[in-house]
Design an enzyme around this catalytic site. Structure first.
Site, PDB file in Angstrom:
ATOM      1  CG  ASP A  82     -36.699 -38.718  33.931  1.00 11.13           C
ATOM      2  OD1 ASP A  82     -37.553 -38.791  34.829  1.00 11.13           O
ATOM      3  OD2 ASP A  82     -35.511 -39.040  34.098  1.00 11.13           O
ATOM      4  CG  ASP A 112     -32.588 -42.912  37.818  1.00  9.96           C
ATOM      5  OD1 ASP A 112     -33.457 -43.145  38.698  1.00  9.96           O
ATOM      6  OD2 ASP A 112     -32.388 -41.772  37.370  1.00  9.96           O
TER       7      ASP A 112
END
Length: 132
Positions: A82, A112
């Site tokens: 990310d 996650d």
């Protein structure tokens, strides 16, 4: 299942760059559960939407670079990076995500996993306060 689970997950991850909570929320079933590492567990579409609003508000235009993806039926495992900006500094977070996509093509579970301590250390090194 109409659309393959991997396509649903790729679409969801790509949608983060737009920071549109309506678009992101539309990927989830009403009874979905999102487990976001140290940030907690969010049950149901309403709670997920509220957390998406917080996340997008703090770090808009996050891009999620898929490094590897594997699927078994409706379960999709994703290794990704990310990328986002906070306080004028750019950050990168390695994340492993597990998605369960229901037969209707909506995400019913999202988990996650990432090293929150390493992320805080990145913030500290850049002189940026961690988002609360």
């Amino acid at each position: 299942m109409g659309e393959p689970a991997t396509s649903v997950v790729r679409g969801f991850l790509a949608a983060w760059a737009r920071s549109d909570v309506d678009v992101l929320s539309a990927f989830f079933s009403e009874d979905a559960v999102w487990t976001d590492g140290a940030r907690g567990v969010h049950h149901g579409l309403g709670a997920i939407r509220r957390e998406l609003e917080v996340s997008v508000g703090k770090v808009p235009s996050t891009t999620m670079e898929v490094r590897a993806m594997a699927a078994d039926g409706g379960t999709v495992l994703v290794e990704r990076r990310d990328h986002f900006e906070l306080g004028g500094a750019r950050f990168e977070l390695p994340v492993t995500g597990v998605f369960e996509v229901a037969d209707d093509g909506r995400i019913s579970r999202w988990r996650d996993y990432y090293d929150a301590h390493a992320l805080v250390e990145q913030f500290r090194a850049a002189g940026v306060s961690a988002p609360g």
